[in-house]
Scaffold this active site. Structure first.
Site, PDB file in Angstrom:
ATOM      1  N   LYS A  83       0.845  -1.206   0.000  1.00 60.23           N
ATOM      2  CA  LYS A  83       0.000   0.000   0.000  1.00 60.23           C
ATOM      3  C   LYS A  83       0.877   1.252   0.000  1.00 60.23           C
ATOM      4  O   LYS A  83       0.595   2.226  -0.692  1.00 60.23           O
ATOM      5  CB  LYS A  83      -0.945  -0.031   1.208  1.00 60.23           C
ATOM      6  CG  LYS A  83      -2.017  -1.104   1.058  1.00 60.23           C
ATOM      7  CD  LYS A  83      -2.774  -1.388   2.347  1.00 60.23           C
ATOM      8  CE  LYS A  83      -3.664  -2.612   2.164  1.00 60.23           C
ATOM      9  NZ  LYS A  83      -4.307  -3.063   3.400  1.00 60.23           N
ATOM     10  N   GLN A 142      -4.691  -1.830  10.144  1.00 58.36           N
ATOM     11  CA  GLN A 142      -4.450  -3.072   9.405  1.00 58.36           C
ATOM     12  C   GLN A 142      -4.826  -4.245  10.315  1.00 58.36           C
ATOM     13  O   GLN A 142      -4.298  -4.377  11.418  1.00 58.36           O
ATOM     14  CB  GLN A 142      -2.969  -3.153   8.991  1.00 58.36           C
ATOM     15  CG  GLN A 142      -2.628  -4.360   8.151  1.00 58.36           C
ATOM     16  CD  GLN A 142      -3.199  -4.305   6.731  1.00 58.36           C
ATOM     17  OE1 GLN A 142      -3.202  -3.268   6.073  1.00 58.36           O
ATOM     18  NE2 GLN A 142      -3.702  -5.441   6.254  1.00 58.36           N
ATOM     19  N   ASP A 179     -11.219   1.937   3.624  1.00 62.99           N
ATOM     20  CA  ASP A 179     -11.375   0.473   3.542  1.00 62.99           C
ATOM     21  C   ASP A 179     -12.825   0.090   3.242  1.00 62.99           C
ATOM     22  O   ASP A 179     -13.097  -1.006   2.756  1.00 62.99           O
ATOM     23  CB  ASP A 179     -10.985  -0.163   4.886  1.00 62.99           C
ATOM     24  CG  ASP A 179      -9.620  -0.842   4.846  1.00 62.99           C
ATOM     25  OD1 ASP A 179      -9.107  -1.083   3.738  1.00 62.99           O
ATOM     26  OD2 ASP A 179      -9.082  -1.134   5.932  1.00 62.99           O
TER      27      ASP A 179
END
Ligand code: NAD
Length: 287
Positions: free
Chosen positions: A52, A96, A119
């Site tokens: 990412k 995460q 997300d």
């Protein structure tokens, strides 16, 4: 000939568009910024975060990583999430997953500020999908799957789709989004009996289990009519990356199939970047 549903023909042009959008924002004095909190040393999480970060930089966005120790207290963790939510320089953020045991009873995804939830795991996105609407922040893996389907002119309306796996990040949201697009969806999971019956009777099969090569030739018809989308990423006995589908053995009997790696993974990452740019654009317009 079987169609190999690769990500690259989609990711290449999307990257160029996102770079351009990031440049335009920069001209307005806005550098889109992603911030990620990671707790502990989970090796897979570190790999995902690294990908990412690289993609952010490639597109011209800022990336900040906050690493917290495995034994972080709940108080410190919660205060760091709050700081991230309140920092006006951050346009998109997330924790995460997974988090260590002492944090597992916290509904982490619901902590993220709605306007920064790139997300797409938060309540607003879930409610929108449940009500039949595409959310502003669509969860990234389902968004990538739909992009692949659209780009390859795969019809959904009236089609039978089997989704294997019922997680909050893949199985459940993609099943809602497919239903909203007119597909007849069957959800399968670890307690499903006779999985083959479902997979063999579907036009499209989407697997998100995480068990290397567990879907074999017998799970599919051999008349080149089915489309297989493999979300699973794990390592096989020899340590190689593998999907849920035994790609080499199955590929010649189906109409189309995604590779692993090079299929849904890169589409998930580019979808996250799209959500980040959309978040920054929305803020720039003062919406
Ligand atoms: P998960 O790990 O939370 O759960 C796995 C699901 O598989 C469960 O719903 C379970 O019921 C189901 N399952 C387990 N054994 C089964 C069986 N024998 N038959 C049918 N169903 C079974 O799910 P997840 O977080 O969605 O991850 C699944 C896989 O997808 C993992 O390999 C993960 O790494 C991968 N993944 C990939 C991407 C990507 O970008 N490509 C994104 C997210 C997840």
């Amino acid at each position: 000939m079987t169609t190999i549903l690769s990500a690259q023909p989609i990711v290449g042009p999307k990257t160029a568009i996102l770079k351009e959008k990031a440049q335009r924002l920069k001209a307005l004095g806005i550098i889109p910024k992603m911030r990620v909190i990671i707790v502990g040393e989970n090796p897979a999480s570190l790999v995902y975060v690294n990908i990412k970060e690289k993609t952010c930089k490639k597109i011209g966005c800022d990336f900040e990583l906050l690493r917290l120790p495995e034994d972080v207290t709940r108080e410190l963790f919660l205060s760091e999430v709050q700081k991230m939510n309140e920092d006006p320089s951050v346009h998109g953020c997330f924790v995460q997953l997974p988090v260590p045991p002492q944090l597992r009873d916290i509904d982490v995804t619901s902590l993220i500020a709605a306007q920064k939830d790139i997300d797409g795991f938060g309540v607003q996105s879930i409610v929108d999908m449940y009500k039949g609407k595409d959310p502003f922040f669509m969860p990234c893996t389902p968004k990538g799957i739909l992009e692949l389907i659209k780009n390859n002119d795969i019809e959904l309306s009236g089609k039978n789709v089997t989704v294997i796996g019922r997680s909050l990040i893949v199985g459940k949201p993609i099943s809602l989004l497919l239903q909203n697009r007119g597909a007849t969806v069957t959800m399968c999971h670890s307690q499903t009996k006779n999985l083959e019956e479902h997979t063999r009777n579907s036009d499209i099969i989407i697997s998100a289990v995480g068990s290397p090569k567990f879907l074999k030739q017998t799970h599919f018809k051999d008349n080149k009519s089915q489309v297989l989308i493999d979300v699973g990423i794990s390592r096989d006995q020899s340590g190689m990356l593998a999907g849920d589908i035994d790609f080499e053995k199955v590929k010649d009997q189906v109409k189309a199939i995604t590779p692993v790696p090079g299929g849904i993974g890169p589409l998930t990452v580019i979808s996250l970047m799209e959500n980040l740019i959309n978040a920054a654009e929305k803020i720039s317009k003062g919406k």
